[in-house]
Enzyme design. Structure first.
Site, PDB file in Angstrom:
ATOM      1  N   GLU A 178       0.845  -1.211   0.000  1.00 49.31           N
ATOM      2  CA  GLU A 178       0.000   0.000   0.000  1.00 49.31           C
ATOM      3  C   GLU A 178       0.876   1.256   0.000  1.00 49.31           C
ATOM      4  OE1 GLU A 178      -0.301  -2.584   2.032  1.00 49.31           O
ATOM      5  OE2 GLU A 178      -2.406  -3.081   2.414  1.00 49.31           O
ATOM      6  N   GLY A 185       6.428  -1.976  14.537  1.00 54.09           N
ATOM      7  CA  GLY A 185       5.684  -0.969  13.772  1.00 54.09           C
ATOM      8  C   GLY A 185       4.691  -0.196  14.624  1.00 54.09           C
ATOM      9  N   ARG A 186       3.896  -0.914  15.433  1.00 47.74           N
ATOM     10  CA  ARG A 186       2.851  -0.236  16.209  1.00 47.74           C
ATOM     11  C   ARG A 186       3.400   0.456  17.456  1.00 47.74           C
ATOM     12  NH1 ARG A 186       2.464  -5.545  15.763  1.00 47.74           N
ATOM     13  NH2 ARG A 186       2.683  -6.890  17.580  1.00 47.74           N
ATOM     14  N   GLU A 215      -3.356  -6.170  17.399  1.00 44.14           N
ATOM     15  CA  GLU A 215      -2.243  -6.773  16.665  1.00 44.14           C
ATOM     16  C   GLU A 215      -1.248  -7.390  17.660  1.00 44.14           C
ATOM     17  OE1 GLU A 215      -0.780  -5.432  12.462  1.00 44.14           O
ATOM     18  OE2 GLU A 215       0.650  -4.579  13.865  1.00 44.14           O
ATOM     19  N   HIS A 231     -24.791   9.323  21.289  1.00 46.36           N
ATOM     20  CA  HIS A 231     -25.922   9.451  20.361  1.00 46.36           C
ATOM     21  C   HIS A 231     -25.829   8.428  19.238  1.00 46.36           C
ATOM     22  CE1 HIS A 231     -27.443  13.074  22.306  1.00 46.36           C
ATOM     23  NE2 HIS A 231     -26.164  13.287  22.594  1.00 46.36           N
ATOM     24  N   LYS A 267      -2.037 -10.792   2.979  1.00 43.28           N
ATOM     25  CA  LYS A 267      -1.079 -10.119   2.074  1.00 43.28           C
ATOM     26  C   LYS A 267      -0.705 -11.056   0.938  1.00 43.28           C
ATOM     27  CE  LYS A 267       1.389  -7.338   5.544  1.00 43.28           C
ATOM     28  NZ  LYS A 267       2.663  -7.173   6.212  1.00 43.28           N
TER      29      LYS A 267
HETATM   30  O1  F6P Z   1       0.593  -5.567   8.198  1.00 43.74           O
HETATM   31  C1  F6P Z   1       0.955  -5.295   9.472  1.00 43.74           C
HETATM   32  C2  F6P Z   1       2.150  -4.385   9.554  1.00 43.74           C
HETATM   33  O2  F6P Z   1       3.309  -5.120   9.462  1.00 43.74           O
HETATM   34  C3  F6P Z   1       2.091  -3.584  10.845  1.00 43.74           C
HETATM   35  O3  F6P Z   1       2.567  -4.286  11.921  1.00 43.74           O
HETATM   36  C4  F6P Z   1       2.880  -2.387  10.486  1.00 43.74           C
HETATM   37  O4  F6P Z   1       2.662  -1.361  11.386  1.00 43.74           O
HETATM   38  C5  F6P Z   1       2.358  -2.118   9.101  1.00 43.74           C
HETATM   39  O5  F6P Z   1       2.171  -3.398   8.546  1.00 43.74           O
HETATM   40  C6  F6P Z   1       3.223  -1.273   8.226  1.00 43.74           C
HETATM   41  O6  F6P Z   1       4.482  -1.820   8.019  1.00 43.74           O
HETATM   42  P1  F6P Z   1       5.668  -0.977   7.433  1.00 43.74           P
HETATM   43  O7  F6P Z   1       5.967   0.127   8.366  1.00 43.74           O
HETATM   44  O8  F6P Z   1       6.802  -1.928   7.280  1.00 43.74           O
HETATM   45  O9  F6P Z   1       5.237  -0.425   6.081  1.00 43.74           O
END
Ligand code: F6P
Length: 533
Positions: free
Chosen positions: A201, A253-254, A339, A370, A498
């Site tokens: 993406e 990532g998170r 996650e 509401h 994916k």
């Molecule tokens: O699909 C899950 C994931 O790996 C998340 O854990 C992560 O935050 C996100 O995709 C984005 O990943 P990246 O920063 O590698 O593009």
């Protein structure tokens, strides 16, 4: 311990927990203070015995040892063989932290300084686009490379004095097109935020943005920056290393907005405010490391979560900020919590003995009132609610409106606990109906009550407070995961979708047939193709 907890629950499940307030000290005893923050969990059915049993879970799971191992840099993310050190990103004046025998702090602090210098250059105009000072920053990323920065930028809107900030995450072209339409390519900085720099993406949107910029700007890559662990891939994309801000694989990532992934936030609010945000988180880290469990806010928040989810069996929890600035906190927490702890296999490869982490959802109050509160009050399932509320907003001339907001927040937790019985409900409509009709009408106006909630109260949402709140939830996830025996730091569950999307792409492009796909998938492709796919 789970069995003892379950039998204790069986014993107290039918009790009206409002009666626990006959103990005048309950509100204080079942609250945790950390500096000027207060976490009140007294409006739940947890009593002293229940709390004792919950606390034993922490010892049984060796949470203290595991916590220390995390802060120390041990490789507690065992399925990926990685340390878990987002806390190092906010270890501003802490000591050394070693991974594989090497202190990571010099690198962390150097990157922070580089980020700050770049952010200040963008804000001052020292770094400019081909058309002059940067007016717009577009962060392209998804998941942890988007949700944290979006949430924090919105939360800190009162401190936003840098260029406009936009976020593109979805591969749906509607997302990127809507953002780029608002920007002038000659004065836009595009930040490609991707830990792996392979996420389909993000890379697709980044290429779209580069093509858009190249229509008017002779050197589009010069207006790109990258936030990633993959320096080779950022170079392939054409981004100069001076605008690449790297981090290591020990930042999930998170959990990544404290470092380079937070660049868009830093450009929006400036380096000083960003450092205040980090310091807030660091304060929570220190509290988590040092406080006794009963006084430990993340630990108690986690135990309340475990009580409601694994012990009482309530499958979801609602996060309800009565602070509009936290409008994206529920979405952020969905990734952080689901996650991290949405896993059915324990660390040692066994099926989980309990339920995994809960479904997390929510919206800011009063909007939620509401919309879905009807179900929270009168639906057949119990949904534990987690309220957040500030003593003060940022619109000082509208303080009366803020007071109305707070009254609503407190009223909701009170209503959830007390409910309204049939007698009271009859009284509400006795002047309008009589006989059977009175009974029928009254029944619709009964609120069962006895529905649990917690409230996190704080003075005002400033950068440091936001840092504390987010770190609080991170550590809550850690504790819950450790008690359940989950590795909270991998995310294998996102891989299958994916892989199948990649395999389906030639099919939807018409390069391959849908032969071999299941009937439903093949039928959907045929239907969508008929209408223009
Ligand atoms: O699909 C899950 C994931 O790996 C998340 O854990 C992560 O935050 C996100 O995709 C984005 O990943 P990246 O920063 O590698 O593009």
């Amino acid at each position: 311990m789970w069995n003892s907890l379950k039998s204790h629950h069986d014993k107290v499940a039918d009790r009206r927990f409002e009666t626990l307030f006959e103990d005048a000290g309950r509100a204080q005893d079942f609250s945790v203070a950390m500096g000027d923050m207060l976490f009140d969990y007294s409006k739940t059915n947890i009593d002293s015995e229940g709390r004792e049993l919950l606390l034993k879970l922490l010892d049984e799971a060796g949470v203290a040892e595991r916590r220390d191992a995390m802060f120390r840099g041990d490789k507690i993310n065992e399925t990926e063989g990685r340390a878990v050190l987002h806390t190092a990103l906010r270890n501003l004046d802490g000591g050394p932290i070693e991974v594989d025998g090497k202190d990571v702090m010099p690198g962390v602090l150097d990157t922070l300084d580089r980020m700050e210098a770049f952010a200040e250059d963008v804000r001052s105009g020292a770094f400019a686009g081909q058309g002059g000072k940067i007016t717009d920053v577009v962060n392209i990323g998804i998941g942890g490379s988007d949700l944290g920065p979006v949430m924090a930028t919105l939360a800190l809107a009162p401190y936003h004095d840098g260029p406009r900030t936009h976020f593109v995450s979805n591969v749906d072209p509607a997302d990127v097109a809507a953002v780029l339409r608002q920007c002038d390519p000659a004065t836009t900085l595009v930040i490609v935020a991707s830990k792996t720099f392979t996420t389909i993406e993000t890379m697709t949107n980044a290429r779209t943005a580069k093509a858009w910029m190249s229509e008017t700007v002779s050197d589009p890559a010069a207006q790109f920056a990258a936030l990633s662990t993959a320096a080779d891939k950022t170079a392939d994309f054409g981004i100069d290393p001076s605008r690449v801000f790297g981090f290591e694989d020990w930042v999930g990532g998170r959990y990544s907005m404290w470092g380079p992934i937070g660049l868009s936030v830093m450009i929006a609010i400036g380096g000083d405010a960003f450092r205040a945000f980090l310091r807030g988180a660091q304060e929570m880290d220190r509290h988590f490391k040092a406080a006794d469990w009963t006084e430990n806010m993340p630990a108690m928040l986690a135990l309340v979560g475990i009580w409601h989810n694994q012990v009482c069996g309530h499958a979801t929890r609602a996060v309800l900020p009565y602070d509009n600035l936290l409008m994206r906190l529920p979405a952020y927490l969905q990734q952080l919590e689901m996650e991290s702890n949405g896993k059915g296999v324990s660390m040692d490869g066994e099926d989980l003995a309990t339920d995994s982490g809960p479904v997390v959802w929510g919206e800011p109050g009063t909007n939620g009132q509401h919309a879905f509160y009807q179900l929270i009050h009168q639906g057949t399932r119990v949904i534990p609610c987690e309220f957040l509320v500030a003593a003060e907003g940022h619109e000082s001339d509208l303080h009366h409106q803020h007071q109305l907001l707070v009254a609503n927040c407190l009223a909701q937790s009170e209503a959830l606990m007390k409910g309204r019985d049939l007698d009271e409900a009859r009284g509400k409509v006795a002047d309008k109906f009589e006989g059977d009709e009175l009974e029928r009408q009254a029944k619709h106006r009964v609120f069962p009550g006895n529905r649990p909630s917690t409230t996190l109260a704080y003075p005002q949402l400033d950068p440091a407070m936001l840092g504390r709140i987010v770190a609080l939830y991170e550590h809550r996830v850690f504790v819950e995961g450790a008690v359940l025996g989950i590795n909270s730091y991998d995310q294998w569950g996102v891989e299958l979708g994916k892989e199948l999307a990649t395999a389906l792409q030639p099919v939807v492009e018409g390069k391959e047939t849908a032969d071999g796909k299941d009937g439903s998938t093949a039928g959907l492709v045929t239907f969508l193709k008929k209408y223009g796919l």
